[in-house]
Design an enzyme around this catalytic site. Structure first.
Site, PDB file in Angstrom:
ATOM      1  N   SER A  17     -57.214  64.280  41.393  1.00  0.00           N
ATOM      2  CA  SER A  17     -56.917  64.707  42.761  1.00  0.00           C
ATOM      3  C   SER A  17     -55.775  63.908  43.391  1.00  0.00           C
ATOM      4  CB  SER A  17     -58.170  64.614  43.633  1.00  0.00           C
ATOM      5  OG  SER A  17     -59.113  65.593  43.249  1.00  0.00           O
ATOM      6  N   LYS A  66     -71.600  66.391  46.643  1.00  0.00           N
ATOM      7  CA  LYS A  66     -71.284  67.684  47.250  1.00  0.00           C
ATOM      8  C   LYS A  66     -72.408  68.254  48.117  1.00  0.00           C
ATOM      9  CE  LYS A  66     -67.848  69.170  43.851  1.00  0.00           C
ATOM     10  NZ  LYS A  66     -67.414  70.265  42.957  1.00  0.00           N
ATOM     11  N   ASN A  87     -67.408  70.601  49.138  1.00  0.00           N
ATOM     12  CA  ASN A  87     -66.555  69.709  48.343  1.00  0.00           C
ATOM     13  C   ASN A  87     -65.381  69.172  49.158  1.00  0.00           C
ATOM     14  OD1 ASN A  87     -64.851  72.048  48.404  1.00  0.00           O
ATOM     15  ND2 ASN A  87     -63.900  71.406  46.483  1.00  0.00           N
ATOM     16  N   GLY A 158     -86.448  78.145  34.861  1.00  0.00           N
ATOM     17  CA  GLY A 158     -87.159  77.368  35.857  1.00  0.00           C
ATOM     18  C   GLY A 158     -86.302  76.317  36.536  1.00  0.00           C
ATOM     19  N   ARG A 159     -85.130  76.021  35.947  1.00  0.00           N
ATOM     20  CA  ARG A 159     -84.237  75.022  36.533  1.00  0.00           C
ATOM     21  C   ARG A 159     -83.024  75.669  37.196  1.00  0.00           C
ATOM     22  NH1 ARG A 159     -83.206  70.619  31.938  1.00  0.00           N
ATOM     23  NH2 ARG A 159     -82.158  69.605  33.693  1.00  0.00           N
ATOM     24  N   GLY A 247     -59.666  74.912  32.822  1.00  0.00           N
ATOM     25  CA  GLY A 247     -60.280  74.312  33.996  1.00  0.00           C
ATOM     26  C   GLY A 247     -59.289  73.668  34.928  1.00  0.00           C
TER      27      GLY A 247
END
Length: 282
Positions: A17, A66, A87, A158-159, A247
């Site tokens: 960044s 975040k 963010n 479940g997560r 990305g």
């Protein structure tokens, strides 16, 4: 007095960044702006934020900050509220703190840039790999591209609570498929757009699913990982004939949106891109 901004996280030393924001300030002629890097863990976030003075414009946030940042915000912008992730923190006159989310913008722009034919109303099938905070942003990004019933591939349904709650707020209806099943393979190979939101290496077990497969050029995979590019799954996807979105494109575009929010000036994408590519090459 100048203007100040920074990226916070733990760990944060790897963050690019500063490269992006400093390149933007140089291109925009904002010589009195600085952008710093601070290693701040979740318990220390509030103290750090409250100690900033009036010269501070904003903060970029990485994990694990975040969701904690949302609780600190006096006002959360609608997109961040729906996604459930902040963010970006913006300092306003009078001490008002605004929470925003630029990850969704970064995902959408990265997909639009990288695909031979930008996804839109005709892109009907979307798949998200993973079910964490970034997956919630991916859910919103696919919604902006006209995909309102994506498939979420996860190791454990479940997560998937973060994505499920975000989907409820967005009014979209994803389906959830367990990784390692025949259905997961069929969904992955039949998707128009795939967004992998898992950490580096976590998607490697999926590489074997692409052996001997012929994908179409307009099938695109966006892997949010930007270090160690290309990732194994991105290489396999491209070898099978599909298109990939690195990305670092998401990183670039979300940072450009942060620059706009913090400075009031459009982020100079090409200058930021040049600095990012140089940093990645070093």
């Amino acid at each position: 007095m100048g203007h100040h901004a920074a990226v916070l996280g733990h760990p944060v030393a790897h963050s690019l960044s500063p490269v992006l924001h400093r390149a933007a300030y140089a291109e925009l002629g904002l010589s009195d702006w600085t952008y710093e890097l601070h290693d701040v863990d979740e318990p220390d976030l509030e103290a750090f934020v409250r100690s900033r003075d009036g010269s501070w414009a904003g903060l970029s946030l990485t994990m694990p900050l975040k969701q904690r940042a949302m609780a600190l915000s006096d006002h959360v912008e609608s997109l961040a509220k729906v996604v459930g992730v902040v963010n970006t923190l913006l300092f306003q006159p009078g001490g008002l703190l605004i929470g925003a989310n630029t990850d969704v913008h970064g995902l959408v722009q990265a997909l639009r840039e990288a695909t031979p034919q930008a996804p839109g109303a005709d892109a009907r099938r979307g798949v998200i790999i993973g079910a964490g905070a970034t997956a919630a942003a991916a859910l919103a990004a696919l919604g902006e591209l006209g995909i309102h019933a994506p498939v979420v591939l996860t190791r454990s349904v479940g997560r998937a609570g973060v994505v499920m709650r975000a989907a409820g707020r967005m009014g979209v209806t994803p389906s959830y498929v367990t990784l390692g099943t025949d259905q997961a393979r069929a969904e992955l190979l039949g998707a128009d757009v795939v967004i992998s939101t898992v950490p580096h290496g976590a998607a490697d077990p999926l590489v074997g699913l692409l052996d001997g497969v012929a994908l179409e050029a307009d099938q695109v995979l966006l892997d949010v990982v930007y270090e160690g590019w290309p990732t194994a799954i991105a290489s396999a996807w491209r070898a099978a004939g599909g298109s990939i979105s690195p990305g670092y494109l998401m990183l670039l575009h979300q940072a450009a949106e942060q620059v706009r929010l913090m400075t009031g000036r459009p982020g100079p994408v090409e200058a930021m891109r040049a600095a990012l590519m140089q940093a990645l090459a070093d």
